[in-house]
Motif scaffolding. Structure first.
Motif, PDB file in Angstrom:
ATOM      1  N   ALA A 103       0.830  -1.209   0.000  1.00 47.68           N
ATOM      2  CA  ALA A 103       0.000   0.000   0.000  1.00 47.68           C
ATOM      3  C   ALA A 103       0.862   1.255   0.000  1.00 47.68           C
ATOM      4  O   ALA A 103       0.577   2.221  -0.712  1.00 47.68           O
ATOM      5  CB  ALA A 103      -0.950  -0.008   1.194  1.00 47.68           C
ATOM      6  N   THR A 104       1.938   1.243   0.772  1.00 51.62           N
ATOM      7  CA  THR A 104       2.850   2.393   0.801  1.00 51.62           C
ATOM      8  C   THR A 104       3.465   2.625  -0.578  1.00 51.62           C
ATOM      9  O   THR A 104       3.563   3.762  -1.044  1.00 51.62           O
ATOM     10  CB  THR A 104       3.952   2.175   1.856  1.00 51.62           C
ATOM     11  N   ARG A 105       3.848   1.555  -1.241  1.00 55.20           N
ATOM     12  CA  ARG A 105       4.418   1.685  -2.584  1.00 55.20           C
ATOM     13  C   ARG A 105       3.417   2.313  -3.552  1.00 55.20           C
ATOM     14  O   ARG A 105       3.786   3.076  -4.435  1.00 55.20           O
ATOM     15  CB  ARG A 105       4.869   0.325  -3.104  1.00 55.20           C
ATOM     16  N   CYS A 106       2.155   2.009  -3.401  1.00 56.36           N
ATOM     17  CA  CYS A 106       1.117   2.514  -4.309  1.00 56.36           C
ATOM     18  C   CYS A 106       0.766   3.985  -4.067  1.00 56.36           C
ATOM     19  O   CYS A 106       0.032   4.584  -4.856  1.00 56.36           O
ATOM     20  CB  CYS A 106      -0.137   1.649  -4.213  1.00 56.36           C
ATOM     21  N   SER A 162       2.426   6.537  -4.590  1.00 56.37           N
ATOM     22  CA  SER A 162       2.906   7.411  -5.664  1.00 56.37           C
ATOM     23  C   SER A 162       1.945   7.443  -6.862  1.00 56.37           C
ATOM     24  O   SER A 162       2.132   8.248  -7.776  1.00 56.37           O
ATOM     25  CB  SER A 162       4.295   6.974  -6.122  1.00 56.37           C
ATOM     26  N   LEU A 163       0.919   6.605  -6.860  1.00 54.30           N
ATOM     27  CA  LEU A 163      -0.022   6.552  -7.985  1.00 54.30           C
ATOM     28  C   LEU A 163      -1.039   7.686  -7.986  1.00 54.30           C
ATOM     29  O   LEU A 163      -1.703   7.920  -8.986  1.00 54.30           O
ATOM     30  CB  LEU A 163      -0.767   5.209  -7.984  1.00 54.30           C
ATOM     31  N   SER A 164      -1.171   8.390  -6.873  1.00 55.66           N
ATOM     32  CA  SER A 164      -2.179   9.440  -6.771  1.00 55.66           C
ATOM     33  C   SER A 164      -1.805  10.388  -5.649  1.00 55.66           C
ATOM     34  O   SER A 164      -1.118   9.998  -4.699  1.00 55.66           O
ATOM     35  CB  SER A 164      -3.552   8.819  -6.482  1.00 55.66           C
ATOM     36  N   SER A 165      -2.289  11.618  -5.746  1.00 59.52           N
ATOM     37  CA  SER A 165      -2.084  12.540  -4.623  1.00 59.52           C
ATOM     38  C   SER A 165      -3.156  12.322  -3.556  1.00 59.52           C
ATOM     39  O   SER A 165      -3.063  12.867  -2.467  1.00 59.52           O
ATOM     40  CB  SER A 165      -2.094  13.996  -5.102  1.00 59.52           C
ATOM     41  N   ASN A 166      -4.172  11.509  -3.873  1.00 59.39           N
ATOM     42  CA  ASN A 166      -5.165  11.118  -2.870  1.00 59.39           C
ATOM     43  C   ASN A 166      -4.560  10.026  -1.994  1.00 59.39           C
ATOM     44  O   ASN A 166      -3.717   9.259  -2.444  1.00 59.39           O
ATOM     45  CB  ASN A 166      -6.432  10.567  -3.543  1.00 59.39           C
ATOM     46  N   PRO A 167      -5.008   9.906  -0.749  1.00 59.60           N
ATOM     47  CA  PRO A 167      -4.512   8.807   0.092  1.00 59.60           C
ATOM     48  C   PRO A 167      -4.911   7.448  -0.495  1.00 59.60           C
ATOM     49  O   PRO A 167      -5.973   7.315  -1.098  1.00 59.60           O
ATOM     50  CB  PRO A 167      -5.220   9.028   1.432  1.00 59.60           C
ATOM     51  N   VAL A 168      -4.053   6.463  -0.321  1.00 58.05           N
ATOM     52  CA  VAL A 168      -4.363   5.101  -0.744  1.00 58.05           C
ATOM     53  C   VAL A 168      -5.149   4.441   0.388  1.00 58.05           C
ATOM     54  O   VAL A 168      -4.703   4.433   1.529  1.00 58.05           O
ATOM     55  CB  VAL A 168      -3.078   4.306  -1.053  1.00 58.05           C
ATOM     56  N   ASP A 169      -6.316   3.925   0.057  1.00 55.27           N
ATOM     57  CA  ASP A 169      -7.136   3.242   1.051  1.00 55.27           C
ATOM     58  C   ASP A 169      -6.952   1.750   0.917  1.00 55.27           C
ATOM     59  O   ASP A 169      -6.463   1.252  -0.092  1.00 55.27           O
ATOM     60  CB  ASP A 169      -8.620   3.581   0.855  1.00 55.27           C
ATOM     61  N   ARG A 170      -7.374   1.040   1.940  1.00 58.20           N
ATOM     62  CA  ARG A 170      -7.355  -0.418   1.889  1.00 58.20           C
ATOM     63  C   ARG A 170      -8.787  -0.928   1.931  1.00 58.20           C
ATOM     64  O   ARG A 170      -9.567  -0.543   2.800  1.00 58.20           O
ATOM     65  CB  ARG A 170      -6.552  -0.989   3.066  1.00 58.20           C
ATOM     66  N   CYS A 171      -9.101  -1.769   0.945  1.00 62.95           N
ATOM     67  CA  CYS A 171     -10.395  -2.455   0.880  1.00 62.95           C
ATOM     68  C   CYS A 171     -11.570  -1.478   0.941  1.00 62.95           C
ATOM     69  O   CYS A 171     -12.529  -1.676   1.674  1.00 62.95           O
ATOM     70  CB  CYS A 171     -10.500  -3.504   1.980  1.00 62.95           C
ATOM     71  N   ARG A 172     -11.498  -0.409   0.138  1.00 69.46           N
ATOM     72  CA  ARG A 172     -12.579   0.572   0.110  1.00 69.46           C
ATOM     73  C   ARG A 172     -12.724   1.136  -1.291  1.00 69.46           C
ATOM     74  O   ARG A 172     -11.735   1.489  -1.936  1.00 69.46           O
ATOM     75  CB  ARG A 172     -12.267   1.704   1.080  1.00 69.46           C
ATOM     76  N   ARG A 173     -13.951   1.201  -1.753  1.00 68.66           N
ATOM     77  CA  ARG A 173     -14.244   1.840  -3.034  1.00 68.66           C
ATOM     78  C   ARG A 173     -14.818   3.219  -2.774  1.00 68.66           C
ATOM     79  O   ARG A 173     -15.574   3.410  -1.836  1.00 68.66           O
ATOM     80  CB  ARG A 173     -15.253   1.016  -3.825  1.00 68.66           C
ATOM     81  N   SER A 174     -14.469   4.143  -3.630  1.00 65.92           N
ATOM     82  CA  SER A 174     -15.003   5.488  -3.516  1.00 65.92           C
ATOM     83  C   SER A 174     -15.221   6.038  -4.914  1.00 65.92           C
ATOM     84  O   SER A 174     -14.469   5.731  -5.832  1.00 65.92           O
ATOM     85  CB  SER A 174     -14.019   6.378  -2.745  1.00 65.92           C
TER      86      SER A 174
END
Length: 152
Positions: free
Chosen positions: A24-27, A29-41
């Motif tokens: 999750a930490t590695r991911c 860099s894919l967005s300026s939004n926070p990376v969530d775990r097991c959540r759709r938005s």
């Protein structure tokens, strides 16, 4: 029901949890939004909403005294399309693959290997502008039998 942890159990993170957290930490860099775990938005812009999903963990015994784990971890990205959903989805697929696999695939020695298992774009339905990408990675790691807190 409440879970009671016996007093002799150290609540350090399992190797599985350490790998998921590092993934999750590695991911991030894919967005300026926070990376969530097991959540759709529902994304409100072209900036992707990224979520990491831990999946099944298949276990086998390939060496005496050790469990070989093959864990799936998914990455899901969703955003509002601006131009061509196919071009955008394929660009994100490439970016996710590069982000995850163009670095230490052992996550600091926690895993034996990380490979891309599948990728799938999801295109907008009528009246929508939301594009998604779902990718699944297979991560293999070893633990002593009965000790999910230690790696081999």
């Amino acid at each position: 029901f409440p879970v009671t942890i016996p007093p002799h159990v150290d609540m350090a993170d399992t190797i599985r949890e350490q790998i998921i957290a590092a993934f999750a930490t590695r991911c991030e860099s894919l967005s300026s939004n926070p990376v969530d775990r097991c959540r759709r938005s529902m994304p409100s812009s072209k900036e992707p909403f990224v979520s990491v999903w831990d999946g099944p963990d298949n276990v086998s015994i390939q060496r005496p005294g050790a469990h070989t784990h093959s864990m799936q971890i998914g990455v899901e990205a969703a955003w509002q399309t601006v131009d061509n959903p196919s071009i955008e989805a394929n660009a994100i697929i490439g970016l996710v693959e590069q982000t995850v696999l163009d670095a230490d695939r052992t996550f600091g020695g926690l895993a034996l290997k990380t490979v891309l298992q599948s990728s799938q774009p999801g295109y907008p339905t009528d009246g929508s502008s939301i594009v998604t990408v779902q990718m699944t990675f297979l991560i293999e790691y070893l633990t002593p039998i009965g000790d999910p807190y230690s790696s081999i």
